[in-house]
Scaffold this motif. Sequence first.
Motif, PDB file in Angstrom:
ATOM      1  N   ARG A 249       8.856  12.382-129.497  1.00 42.97           N
ATOM      2  CA  ARG A 249       8.863  11.026-130.038  1.00 42.97           C
ATOM      3  C   ARG A 249       9.911  10.382-129.408  1.00 42.97           C
ATOM      4  O   ARG A 249      11.124  10.983-129.302  1.00 42.97           O
ATOM      5  CB  ARG A 249       9.281  11.107-131.510  1.00 42.97           C
ATOM      6  CG  ARG A 249       9.284   9.826-132.115  1.00 42.97           C
ATOM      7  CD  ARG A 249       9.591   9.688-133.664  1.00 42.97           C
ATOM      8  NE  ARG A 249       8.600  10.281-134.346  1.00 42.97           N
ATOM      9  CZ  ARG A 249       8.355  10.374-135.622  1.00 42.97           C
ATOM     10  NH1 ARG A 249       9.581  10.317-136.475  1.00 42.97           N
ATOM     11  NH2 ARG A 249       7.358  10.792-136.317  1.00 42.97           N
ATOM     12  N   THR A 250       9.650   9.272-128.795  1.00 47.34           N
ATOM     13  CA  THR A 250      10.450   8.540-128.027  1.00 47.34           C
ATOM     14  C   THR A 250      10.275   6.967-128.500  1.00 47.34           C
ATOM     15  O   THR A 250       9.542   6.872-129.428  1.00 47.34           O
ATOM     16  CB  THR A 250      10.147   8.640-126.459  1.00 47.34           C
ATOM     17  OG1 THR A 250       8.780   7.938-126.293  1.00 47.34           O
ATOM     18  CG2 THR A 250       9.986   9.872-125.848  1.00 47.34           C
ATOM     19  N   PHE A 251      10.988   6.173-127.838  1.00 46.22           N
ATOM     20  CA  PHE A 251      10.678   4.580-128.154  1.00 46.22           C
ATOM     21  C   PHE A 251       9.176   4.003-127.769  1.00 46.22           C
ATOM     22  O   PHE A 251       9.095   2.882-128.221  1.00 46.22           O
ATOM     23  CB  PHE A 251      11.961   3.702-127.416  1.00 46.22           C
ATOM     24  CG  PHE A 251      12.190   3.847-125.872  1.00 46.22           C
ATOM     25  CD1 PHE A 251      11.187   3.090-125.123  1.00 46.22           C
ATOM     26  CD2 PHE A 251      12.950   4.943-125.678  1.00 46.22           C
ATOM     27  CE1 PHE A 251      11.161   3.454-123.729  1.00 46.22           C
ATOM     28  CE2 PHE A 251      13.055   5.052-123.830  1.00 46.22           C
ATOM     29  CZ  PHE A 251      12.053   4.221-123.132  1.00 46.22           C
ATOM     30  N   GLU A 252       8.802   4.759-126.848  1.00 43.51           N
ATOM     31  CA  GLU A 252       7.296   4.353-126.267  1.00 43.51           C
ATOM     32  C   GLU A 252       6.399   4.283-127.340  1.00 43.51           C
ATOM     33  O   GLU A 252       6.313   5.442-128.169  1.00 43.51           O
ATOM     34  CB  GLU A 252       6.764   5.377-125.305  1.00 43.51           C
ATOM     35  CG  GLU A 252       5.385   5.032-124.534  1.00 43.51           C
ATOM     36  CD  GLU A 252       5.219   3.654-124.179  1.00 43.51           C
ATOM     37  OE1 GLU A 252       4.622   2.875-124.616  1.00 43.51           O
ATOM     38  OE2 GLU A 252       5.981   3.202-123.251  1.00 43.51           O
ATOM     39  N   ASN A 253       5.828   3.262-127.698  1.00 45.52           N
ATOM     40  CA  ASN A 253       4.672   3.297-128.697  1.00 45.52           C
ATOM     41  C   ASN A 253       3.245   3.011-128.293  1.00 45.52           C
ATOM     42  O   ASN A 253       2.351   2.901-129.180  1.00 45.52           O
ATOM     43  CB  ASN A 253       4.907   2.034-129.682  1.00 45.52           C
ATOM     44  CG  ASN A 253       5.106   0.735-128.967  1.00 45.52           C
ATOM     45  OD1 ASN A 253       4.431   0.594-128.080  1.00 45.52           O
ATOM     46  ND2 ASN A 253       5.638  -0.291-129.918  1.00 45.52           N
ATOM     47  N   HIS A 254       3.237   3.090-126.925  1.00 52.70           N
ATOM     48  CA  HIS A 254       1.580   2.991-126.485  1.00 52.70           C
ATOM     49  C   HIS A 254       0.875   4.224-126.784  1.00 52.70           C
ATOM     50  O   HIS A 254      -0.251   4.234-126.756  1.00 52.70           O
ATOM     51  CB  HIS A 254       1.798   2.881-124.987  1.00 52.70           C
ATOM     52  CG  HIS A 254       0.368   2.383-124.336  1.00 52.70           C
ATOM     53  ND1 HIS A 254      -0.243   1.088-124.493  1.00 52.70           N
ATOM     54  CD2 HIS A 254      -0.454   3.292-123.542  1.00 52.70           C
ATOM     55  CE1 HIS A 254      -1.503   1.287-123.883  1.00 52.70           C
ATOM     56  NE2 HIS A 254      -1.582   2.447-123.246  1.00 52.70           N
ATOM     57  N   THR A 255       1.579   5.342-126.925  1.00 49.51           N
ATOM     58  CA  THR A 255       0.880   6.613-127.156  1.00 49.51           C
ATOM     59  C   THR A 255       1.448   7.133-128.268  1.00 49.51           C
ATOM     60  O   THR A 255       2.819   6.725-128.796  1.00 49.51           O
ATOM     61  CB  THR A 255       0.864   7.735-125.949  1.00 49.51           C
ATOM     62  OG1 THR A 255       2.414   7.782-125.811  1.00 49.51           O
ATOM     63  CG2 THR A 255       0.347   7.285-125.078  1.00 49.51           C
ATOM     64  N   ARG A 256       1.185   8.023-129.268  1.00 46.51           N
ATOM     65  CA  ARG A 256       1.392   8.610-130.089  1.00 46.51           C
ATOM     66  C   ARG A 256       2.877   9.335-130.073  1.00 46.51           C
ATOM     67  O   ARG A 256       3.849   9.286-130.796  1.00 46.51           O
ATOM     68  CB  ARG A 256       0.576   9.471-130.973  1.00 46.51           C
ATOM     69  CG  ARG A 256       1.116  10.380-132.137  1.00 46.51           C
ATOM     70  CD  ARG A 256      -0.206  11.217-132.665  1.00 46.51           C
ATOM     71  NE  ARG A 256       0.333  11.889-134.299  1.00 46.51           N
ATOM     72  CZ  ARG A 256      -0.685  12.740-134.725  1.00 46.51           C
ATOM     73  NH1 ARG A 256      -1.646  12.929-134.330  1.00 46.51           N
ATOM     74  NH2 ARG A 256       0.078  13.338-135.693  1.00 46.51           N
ATOM     75  N   ASN A 257       2.680  10.348-128.837  1.00 46.67           N
ATOM     76  CA  ASN A 257       4.139  10.956-128.567  1.00 46.67           C
ATOM     77  C   ASN A 257       4.219  10.854-127.100  1.00 46.67           C
ATOM     78  O   ASN A 257       3.201  10.168-126.306  1.00 46.67           O
ATOM     79  CB  ASN A 257       4.047  12.504-128.946  1.00 46.67           C
ATOM     80  CG  ASN A 257       4.059  12.408-130.520  1.00 46.67           C
ATOM     81  OD1 ASN A 257       4.947  12.117-131.151  1.00 46.67           O
ATOM     82  ND2 ASN A 257       2.908  13.128-130.923  1.00 46.67           N
ATOM     83  N   THR A 258       5.589  11.255-126.393  1.00 50.08           N
ATOM     84  CA  THR A 258       5.411  11.292-124.913  1.00 50.08           C
ATOM     85  C   THR A 258       5.354  12.601-124.602  1.00 50.08           C
ATOM     86  O   THR A 258       6.109  13.533-124.902  1.00 50.08           O
ATOM     87  CB  THR A 258       6.712  10.621-124.781  1.00 50.08           C
ATOM     88  OG1 THR A 258       6.988   9.270-124.963  1.00 50.08           O
ATOM     89  CG2 THR A 258       6.688  10.830-123.148  1.00 50.08           C
ATOM     90  N   SER A 260       5.607  15.713-122.498  1.00 53.59           N
ATOM     91  CA  SER A 260       6.527  15.860-121.285  1.00 53.59           C
ATOM     92  C   SER A 260       6.079  17.189-120.404  1.00 53.59           C
ATOM     93  O   SER A 260       6.166  18.474-120.606  1.00 53.59           O
ATOM     94  CB  SER A 260       7.941  16.320-121.790  1.00 53.59           C
ATOM     95  OG  SER A 260       8.926  16.753-120.747  1.00 53.59           O
ATOM     96  N   THR A 283      -0.742  12.653-126.766  1.00 52.55           N
ATOM     97  CA  THR A 283      -1.005  11.182-126.500  1.00 52.55           C
ATOM     98  C   THR A 283      -1.411  10.823-127.793  1.00 52.55           C
ATOM     99  O   THR A 283      -1.128   9.682-127.951  1.00 52.55           O
ATOM    100  CB  THR A 283      -1.880  11.277-125.628  1.00 52.55           C
ATOM    101  OG1 THR A 283      -3.287  11.774-125.792  1.00 52.55           O
ATOM    102  CG2 THR A 283      -1.716  11.777-124.187  1.00 52.55           C
TER     103      THR A 283
END
Length: 343
Positions: A249-258, A260, A283
């Motif tokens: 989980r990151t600050f990115e909200n375009h995908t469900r998770n990031t 790695s 994703t």
Amino acid sequence: MIVVMRSGATQKEVSGVEALIREMELTPQAIVGTDLTVVAVLGDDRKKDGDRLEQAAGVDRVMKVLQPYKLAMRADERQRSAVTLGGPQTRSEAVVIGGDAAGVPVIAGPCSVEGEREILAAAEACKAAGADALRGGAFKPRTNPYSFQGFGEDGLKMLAAARDATGLPVVTEVLTPTDVDLVSKYADCLQVGTRNSQNYKLLEACGKSDKPVLLKRGMAMTLDELLQASEYVLSGGNQDVILCERGIRTFENHTRNTLSLSAVAELHRVSHLPVVIDPSHGTGKAHLVPSMALAAAAAGCDGLAIEVHPEPAKALTDGAQSITPAVLAELMPKLKKVAEAVA
């Protein structure tokens, strides 16, 4: 401390080292890789005599371990563990993940077991598309307490019936320590999900099981924390652990998770355990799954866990990130080409 055996060391030599460690009132833990064996020395550091161990027959060298994950660490570049799912004992096809196994095995199936006919249809479709193992949740940990929680033991029986019909070994999640024996009765591999990845009592219980464990990375877990979680299973005596990167989980909200993918290379650098990638949870979007699966194969992953549903729009859980069997069938030959190209 870890004792690295010479390449080709005999079982008699390994047993001799283990006996010597016990004489020191310490605990030996042999880790058998595809090319060499190492023996971890567990216990009071004051009793560890490296010089004495180095003189034992079959020993290449003795290493002091500073990392907290003594059993998960990679002691030699040749050390790669392989984990086998299924086989004659469950009347399923044996699937090898890690080690020198060729290709990228795919564990495929719906997020949840939705019924006897539904899981059988999904299993048959995944098998026809080229999948190597079947996934599906009989017990479902849900953020919303009113969401579908799974069929429990009835769901496990449905998975076992689907395995009998298709030959696909079964990977399914276990939620509590008291459920380990029950799930082990039906499954070929115990999945520890992201929400339970630091449930140490559950990990300890899985360490006492004779079934392989697929350990998913927690949504806010560092790689060191993932490896230390695996140590709980390994120290319990279960050497068949597969690490699974499923996005953080990151600050990115375009995908469900990031997702790695760098975790593949880093985990392979520091650990001998196989690494599987879950591009579905990584994703949260079905249209991104094929490209991320191919990228994971290019990064050198040892396998993939992909959510596949015959009718994603009707899925009880995670339909948005589930691909269809037709998409999986298109993906499989591409995965083979990528795996061959980077081998």
